[in-house]
Design a protein around this motif. Structure first.
Motif, short mmCIF file in Angstrom:
data_model
loop_
_atom_site.label_atom_id
_atom_site.label_comp_id
_atom_site.label_asym_id
_atom_site.label_seq_id
_atom_site.Cartn_x
_atom_site.Cartn_y
_atom_site.Cartn_z
N GLU A 80 -6.38 -10.31 1.71
CA GLU A 80 -5.28 -9.13 2.11
C GLU A 80 -4.01 -9.61 2.93
N SER A 81 -4.35 -10.62 4.09
CA SER A 81 -3.11 -11.16 4.80
C SER A 81 -2.36 -11.94 3.97
N ARG A 82 -2.87 -12.47 2.88
CA ARG A 82 -1.67 -13.33 2.03
C ARG A 82 -1.15 -12.63 0.95
N LEU A 83 -1.38 -11.44 0.60
CA LEU A 83 -0.93 -10.81 -0.60
C LEU A 83 0.27 -9.80 0.17
N ASP A 84 1.08 -9.61 -0.77
CA ASP A 84 2.48 -8.63 -0.62
C ASP A 84 1.84 -7.23 -0.07
N ALA A 85 1.97 -7.00 1.37
CA ALA A 85 1.33 -5.73 1.74
C ALA A 85 1.97 -4.60 1.25
N THR A 86 3.33 -4.52 0.48
CA THR A 86 3.95 -3.44 0.03
C THR A 86 3.11 -3.12 -1.48
N ARG A 87 2.60 -3.97 -1.93
CA ARG A 87 2.13 -4.01 -3.24
C ARG A 87 0.78 -3.74 -3.42
N PHE A 88 -0.32 -4.74 -2.32
CA PHE A 88 -1.74 -4.28 -2.60
C PHE A 88 -2.11 -3.56 -1.30
N LEU A 89 -2.54 -2.44 -1.44
CA LEU A 89 -2.93 -1.42 -0.75
C LEU A 89 -4.20 -1.26 0.04
N ARG A 90 -4.89 -1.48 1.11
CA ARG A 90 -6.12 -1.24 1.50
C ARG A 90 -6.29 0.18 1.31
N VAL A 91 -7.46 0.50 0.57
CA VAL A 91 -7.76 1.87 0.28
C VAL A 91 -9.20 2.18 0.60
N HIS A 92 -9.94 1.11 1.11
CA HIS A 92 -11.43 1.17 1.12
C HIS A 92 -11.87 -0.28 1.82
N ARG A 93 -12.73 -0.07 2.62
CA ARG A 93 -13.29 -1.33 3.40
C ARG A 93 -13.59 -2.45 2.62
N SER A 94 -14.22 -2.20 1.32
CA SER A 94 -14.24 -3.28 0.29
C SER A 94 -13.26 -3.31 -0.76
N LEU A 140 -9.12 -3.31 -2.54
CA LEU A 140 -7.66 -3.32 -2.54
C LEU A 140 -7.06 -2.96 -3.73
N VAL A 141 -5.91 -2.00 -3.86
CA VAL A 141 -5.52 -1.75 -5.16
C VAL A 141 -4.05 -2.27 -5.22
N ASN A 142 -3.45 -2.70 -6.47
CA ASN A 142 -2.09 -2.71 -6.69
C ASN A 142 -1.36 -1.38 -6.90
N ALA A 143 -0.48 -1.06 -5.95
CA ALA A 143 0.19 0.43 -6.05
C ALA A 143 0.68 0.60 -7.56
N ASP A 144 1.24 -0.63 -8.12
CA ASP A 144 1.90 -0.41 -9.51
C ASP A 144 0.76 0.11 -10.49
N ARG A 145 -0.37 0.02 -10.04
CA ARG A 145 -1.40 0.30 -11.35
C ARG A 145 -2.13 1.61 -11.14
N ILE A 146 -1.61 2.34 -10.04
CA ILE A 146 -2.07 3.69 -9.80
C ILE A 146 -1.35 4.83 -10.63
N ALA A 147 -2.55 5.47 -11.24
CA ALA A 147 -1.96 6.52 -12.21
C ALA A 147 -2.04 7.94 -11.34
N SER A 148 -3.01 8.07 -10.77
CA SER A 148 -3.21 9.32 -9.80
C SER A 148 -4.23 9.10 -8.87
#
Length: 291
Positions: free
Chosen positions: A232-246, A248-256
């Protein structure tokens, strides 16, 4: 229309698509054969020596042990995934695994004895285990080691089949790297002797798995030897979002995002995948998506 995972074509991909029922079936068949086989051989010894034991007693001894071992398989799968052994850490892991073998043997004996007592009580008898833990541990230690070897060997094979990701290394000479090593935009994947690159933007979501982070890309999973926090510390924080303790989700892939009465949420991706979102990360996710 939502994207759908590609249909498996190769033998490896077809196996990976059904690996979970195969894994469950392996353990069920292994301990079924173990219980039946050990019961038969023990009964042959009882008859040969002329001992006064009923067939149901012998079945309860060996069957109870096999059932107890089967009940402990999920714990072994979790333990070996949470603290895997590698060439660079086996010395540090050795005391942990030695202690775990004792705890595992105690649990096996406790479950085994409980099953035997239930069977004996059903037949109007009483089962007495006695003071035989050291004897049982000497047998259990070999079984514990065998399970550890099977699980680690199997996971190594699966990683080779599905492809194992790694970060692109910096060049050996003094020339500038092709891309920033600390902020990777691509990952190198090795799969069955082949190498190819996976763009970070193509990663749909990432799940922690012990010392690995599983990269989910177009229906495939590539394990990367890294903790989720490190990645997480290496990826783009604006794109990869922490959503759970285990997760990460790519924000561009979220439908709903589906809210739940518990305060948690479910994230629906474009390919139909559902990823959990904990209450703690729900509001930061909403704010990030609103930007």
């Amino acid at each position: 229309m939502p994207e759908r995972p590609a249909t498996p074509h190769t033998g490896a991909e077809r196996y990976l698509a059904i690996r979970r029922p195969v894994e469950v079936g392996y353990w069920l068949i292994t301990y079924l054969l173990s219980g039946v086989g050990n019961s038969v051989t023990t009964w042959m010894d009882v008859e040969r020596l002329g001992l006064d034991y009923a067939a149901w007693e012998v079945a309860s001894w060996e069957g109870g042990s096999a059932i107890a071992l089967l009940m402990l398989v999920p714990a072994m799968v979790w333990f070996t995934a949470r603290w895997p052994v590698h060439l660079d850490n086996w010395r540090r892991r050795l005391p942990l695994y030695a202690a775990a073998s004792v705890v595992w043997s105690m649990l096996h004996v406790a479950l085994m004895v409980a099953i035997r007592k239930l069977v004996y009580a059903w037949h109007g008898g009483t089962y007495v285990f006695g003071d035989a833990f050291v004897y049982e541990y000497l047998k259990d230690a070999r079984t514990f080691l065998g399970i550890v070897v099977v699980l680690h060997g199997y996971r190594l094979l699966v990683r080779r089949l599905q492809g194992e990701a790694s970060l692109l290394a910096a060049p050996d000479d003094d020339s500038a790297p092709v891309e920033p090593v600390e902020r990777p935009s691509r990952f190198l994947v090795r799969k069955l002797g082949r190498e190819f690159l996976v763009a970070a933007d193509d990663i749909e979501w990432i799940q922690a798995a012990g010392n690995y982070a599983n990269l989910h890309v177009r229906g495939k999973v590539y394990p990367l030897r890294s903790t989720l926090a490190e990645l997480e510390s290496r990826l783009d924080a604006t794109r990869f979002l922490r959503v759970h303790r285990s997760h990460l989700v790519n924000a561009d892939r979220i439908a709903s995002i589906e809210s739940l009465d518990s305060g948690d949420a479910r994230i629906h991706l474009h390919d139909g995948t559902i990823v959990p979102c904990s209450r703690r990360h729900r509001e930061p996710l909403r704010l990030a998506m609103a930007r």
